[in-house]
Write a protein that holds these residues in place. Structure first.
Motif, mmCIF file in Angstrom:
data_model
loop_
_atom_site.group_PDB
_atom_site.id
_atom_site.type_symbol
_atom_site.label_atom_id
_atom_site.label_comp_id
_atom_site.label_asym_id
_atom_site.label_seq_id
_atom_site.Cartn_x
_atom_site.Cartn_y
_atom_site.Cartn_z
ATOM 1 N N VAL A 108 20.487 -27.686 -74.306
ATOM 2 C CA VAL A 108 20.193 -26.319 -74.751
ATOM 3 C C VAL A 108 19.641 -26.328 -76.167
ATOM 4 C CG1 VAL A 108 21.217 -24.073 -75.273
ATOM 5 C CG2 VAL A 108 21.894 -25.295 -73.197
ATOM 6 N N GLN A 109 20.251 -27.126 -77.041
ATOM 7 C CA GLN A 109 19.726 -27.245 -78.408
ATOM 8 C C GLN A 109 18.288 -27.754 -78.399
ATOM 9 O OE1 GLN A 109 22.287 -29.705 -80.830
ATOM 10 N NE2 GLN A 109 23.600 -27.999 -81.411
ATOM 11 N N ALA A 110 17.966 -28.637 -77.469
ATOM 12 C CA ALA A 110 16.638 -29.252 -77.452
ATOM 13 C C ALA A 110 15.580 -28.366 -76.817
ATOM 14 C CB ALA A 110 16.691 -30.586 -76.699
ATOM 15 N N LEU B 274 30.115 -29.448 -80.377
ATOM 16 C CA LEU B 274 29.256 -28.772 -81.352
ATOM 17 C C LEU B 274 27.790 -28.774 -80.929
ATOM 18 C CD1 LEU B 274 30.491 -29.535 -84.980
ATOM 19 C CD2 LEU B 274 31.108 -27.684 -83.427
ATOM 20 N N GLY B 275 27.469 -29.503 -79.870
ATOM 21 C CA GLY B 275 26.142 -29.384 -79.296
ATOM 22 C C GLY B 275 25.860 -27.980 -78.788
ATOM 23 N N ARG B 276 26.895 -27.150 -78.697
ATOM 24 C CA ARG B 276 26.735 -25.758 -78.283
ATOM 25 C C ARG B 276 26.270 -24.849 -79.429
ATOM 26 N NH1 ARG B 276 29.565 -23.925 -73.771
ATOM 27 N NH2 ARG B 276 29.817 -25.591 -72.244
ATOM 28 N N VAL B 277 26.352 -25.327 -80.661
ATOM 29 C CA VAL B 277 26.008 -24.472 -81.805
ATOM 30 C C VAL B 277 24.491 -24.301 -81.877
ATOM 31 C CG1 VAL B 277 26.065 -24.237 -84.325
ATOM 32 C CG2 VAL B 277 28.046 -25.159 -83.097
ATOM 33 N N THR B 278 24.046 -23.062 -81.975
ATOM 34 C CA THR B 278 22.621 -22.767 -82.086
ATOM 35 C C THR B 278 22.346 -21.986 -83.366
ATOM 36 O OG1 THR B 278 22.887 -20.754 -80.763
ATOM 37 C CG2 THR B 278 22.252 -22.766 -79.594
ATOM 38 N N GLU B 279 21.067 -21.812 -83.663
ATOM 39 C CA GLU B 279 20.657 -21.185 -84.919
ATOM 40 C C GLU B 279 21.220 -19.780 -85.090
ATOM 41 O OE1 GLU B 279 17.517 -24.363 -84.193
ATOM 42 O OE2 GLU B 279 18.793 -23.027 -83.009
#
Length: 335
Positions: free
Chosen positions: A66-68, A112-117
């Protein structure tokens, strides 16, 4: 006790992100395609043919895909994370988002790969110090050693977006400290039930809900823009003055344009609108707020007439920007 277990199974039981095909650059047949989600996945859960497929038996819900994703084709519910930040506004020392594998208590994300801008920008809008707390990523079987670097890129992007407000977000990325508070719960697909049975009630009080998102109704124009980008714009507070340059990469078109429909066809959020007028003229308008900056239009443009402009005046978010009029020169091109 069992009520807490079932609550968490509902919150954590479906870690696969929502996939919206019309937003995917592979389905849009963008020149060069896109495999960023596949590259980012540490568990080989993502495969791409003409569209993206995720193997639920391999997916741990780390969020790195999702981050990518540059278009929001893959997404989790960002509102729950933003609400978790908001709910900590009165907390001494600011807010914390804590990895489930860390040694620290707090509002818990699976990874923390769930954290977005948008979450970082919201903390900045509230002038709220935000700590992003991870565990031992090098030894983690839920995420990947690349998680801290990926989160750093998210924070850097969020700070660029917030620069126009004059208030960057006060963010700290660090390893969990057990002395700060009880350890985060280990919440992975493989060890979930045992973890829940041990301390379901305490985890339920801290876990950020992760309930499946409904499918996008593409017939509704407002649904075409991912929630992530909608929240980024909402979190641009205090609102910059109309002439202030805002970092929001989006396309501009030069005179080599041949008025073909490619940019309109490949745009994953329909941010570019091509219209043929009754007199035969072709116009291109840009809905800046809907643009994710994915660069699909520039990569696919046959005459290379499109480039990405990194900054736009705040006023251009209010009305569609005329990018191209085949019958007349655009006298006031975007700056």
């Amino acid at each position: 006790m069992l009520e807490g277990v079932f609550k968490l199974l509902g919150d954590y039981g479906n870690p696969v992100p929502r996939y919206t095909g019309p937003r995917c650059l592979s389905e849009r047949l963008v020149v060069g395609g896109c495999d960023l989600c596949q590259q980012a996945c540490p568990h080989e859960a993502v495969s791409i043919q003409t569209s993206v497929s995720i193997d639920p038996s391999r997916c741990t819900g780390c969020g790195l895909c999702v981050q990518a994703c540059p278009t929001g084709a893959l997404e989790y519910d960002v509102t729950a994370t933003i609400a978790a930040v908001r709910d900590q506004r009165q907390q001494d020392g600011g807010a914390r988002l804590v990895c489930s594998r860390s040694d620290e208590a707090g509002k818990t994300l699976a990874c923390l790969g769930r954290v977005t801008e948008s979450a970082v920008m919201a903390a900045g809008a509230w002038d709220l110090p935000l700590a992003l707390v991870h565990g031992d990523c090098a030894a983690c079987d839920l995420g990947d050693p690349s998680v801290p670097a990926s989160v750093e890129r998210v924070v850097e992007q969020a700070q660029q977006l917030r620069a126009a407000t004059g208030h960057t977000a006060p963010v700290t990325l660090r390893r969990g400290d057990p002395s700060v508070g009880g350890g985060g719960e280990r919440v992975s697909r493989r060890s979930m039930f045992g973890a829940l049975a041990r301390s379901a009630r305490s985890v339920a009080a801290q876990a950020i809900p992760d309930q499946p998102l409904p499918f996008v109704d593409w017939s509704e124009p407002q649904d075409r823009v991912p929630d992530e980008w909608q929240w980024r714009l909402r979190a641009m507070k205090p609102t910059p003055a109309p002439d202030t340059a805002v970092y929001w990469p989006a396309p501009v078109v030069d005179d080599s344009c041949i008025d073909c429909p490619v940019c309109d066809n490949v745009c994953p959020t329909d941010a570019i609108v091509r219209d043929v007028q009754p007199d035969g003229r072709v116009t291109l308008h840009l809905n800046l707020a809907a643009c994710t900056g994915c660069n699909a239009c520039a990569r696919s443009c046959p005459p290379d007439a499109i480039t990405m402009q990194p900054q736009w005046p705040q006023r251009d978010f209010d009305t569609p920007v005329l990018l191209r009029d085949s019958g007349a020169a655009v006298t006031d091109p975007p700056q």
